[in-house]
Design an enzyme around this catalytic site. Structure first.
Site: not given
Ligand code: CP
Ligand code: NVA
Length: 308
Positions: A107, A134, A137, A225, A264, A292
């Site tokens: 990440r 992402h 997701q 989101d 998400c 997930r």
């Molecule tokens: N939706 C998602 O990726 O959640 P987290 O940031 O908790 O991993």
């Molecule tokens: N768009 C959000 C998604 C979190 C899972 C972010 O990048 O923070």
């Protein structure tokens, strides 16, 4: 077998993506015990290393549990735990981790870090979210859509809110899975230029509008989101500009009968979505979060050669 990175929805073929979603449905039906058919050879000796440059609840825990249910092991690291955090290069890190691990999930703050890691890795690299996309997701989201409405091909999904990283993966998915996607967002918050440029040559039915009512018309699913993604610094401005894009019950009522609401998570009630919607009967957000886990098992199985 060629190296199988899971970097973006638009870097994989529609056939592979369909196999991954089908495997995710099958993983869910099978519960904790992974069907032998979907289990990668040598998984009991395999290790997934996960590196987080940003916080995570779902991605972190679902990948950890997924790898354990598959029969493998995990090592979960924050970026600052590694020498990477004090200047070791991404390419050296990739080469070293490839000597220990069987797959690496990252990440990352910047998508370029992910790409550099993958370019220098000799084991599969998985995108666990970047500033640009992402994709993990979206595998869970397609699966969740299909649980209420059947195969997504030819159906309509509406995205209402910030044209962010998750929206970009939805754009890629509209092409790969051949569904209609209508995105309602303010002009200042349209999806990344790279995704818009990609769309010009993609065979995709994607509409971008500034009108939420237009987007949700006939949609079987309304998705939103957070208005403030990790790394965004202009919170006050975003909340002001995105105010008219809040998903309220009146907007859900303008979608198709039986439309579901997806997010998400993490969600911020009273901002991008009302409590009435996210905690109401049309919301499938906790199925989506559960999915997930099943999606990660399918992605890992593909990366490690368990499915075609
Ligand atoms: N939706 C998602 O990726 O959640 P987290 O940031 O908790 O991993
Ligand atoms: N768009 C959000 C998604 C979190 C899972 C972010 O990048 O923070």
């Amino acid at each position: 077998m060629a190296l199988r990175h899971f970097l973006d929805i638009n870097s994989l073929s529609p056939a592979v993506l369909r196999n991954i979603v089908d495997a995710a449905h099958e993983m869910k039906r099978a519960g904790k015990k992974v069907p032998a058919r979907l289990s990668p050879e040598g998984i009991d000796l395999s290790v997934l290393v996960m590196i987080f440059e940003k916080p995570s609840t779902r991605t972190r825990v679902s990948y950890d549990v997924a790898m354990r249910q598959l029969g493998g092991q995990t090592i979960v690291l924050n970026h600052s735990d590694l020498q990477l955090g004090r200047g070791e290069s991404v390419s050296d890190t990739a080469k070293v981790l490839s000597r220990y691990a069987d797959a690496v999930m990252l990440r990352a703050n910047s998508h370029t870090t992910l790409v550099e890691l993958a370019e220098n890795s000799t084991v599969p690299v998985i995108n666990g979210l970047t500033d640009k996309s992402h994709p993990c997701q979206i595998i869970a989201d397609i699966m969740t859509f299909e649980e209420s409405h059947g195969p997504i091909r030819g159906q309509k999904v509406a995205w209402v809110g910030d044209g962010n990283n998750v929206a970009v993966s939805w754009i890629h998915a509209a092409s790969a899975f051949d569904f209609e996607l209508s995105i309602a967002c303010p002009g200042q918050m349209r999806p990344d230029k790279e995704a818009i440029d990609w769309l010009k040559n993609a065979n995709a039915r994607v509409e971008i509008t500034d009108d939420p009512q237009t987007a949700v018309r006939d949609a079987k699913c309304v998705v939103t989101d957070t208005w403030v993604s990790m790394g965004d610094t202009d919170e006050g401005y975003r909340k002001q500009v995105l105010g008219p894009y809040a998903v309220e019950q009146s907007l859900m009522s303008a979608a198709s009968d039986g439309a579901v609401f997806m997010h998400c998570l993490p969600a911020y009630r009273g901002h991008e979505v009302s409590a009435e919607v996210i905690d109401g009967p049309q919301s499938v957000v906790f199925d989506e979060a559960e999915n997930r886990l099943h999606a990660q098992k399918a992605i890992l199985s593909w990366c490690l050669g368990g499915i075609a």
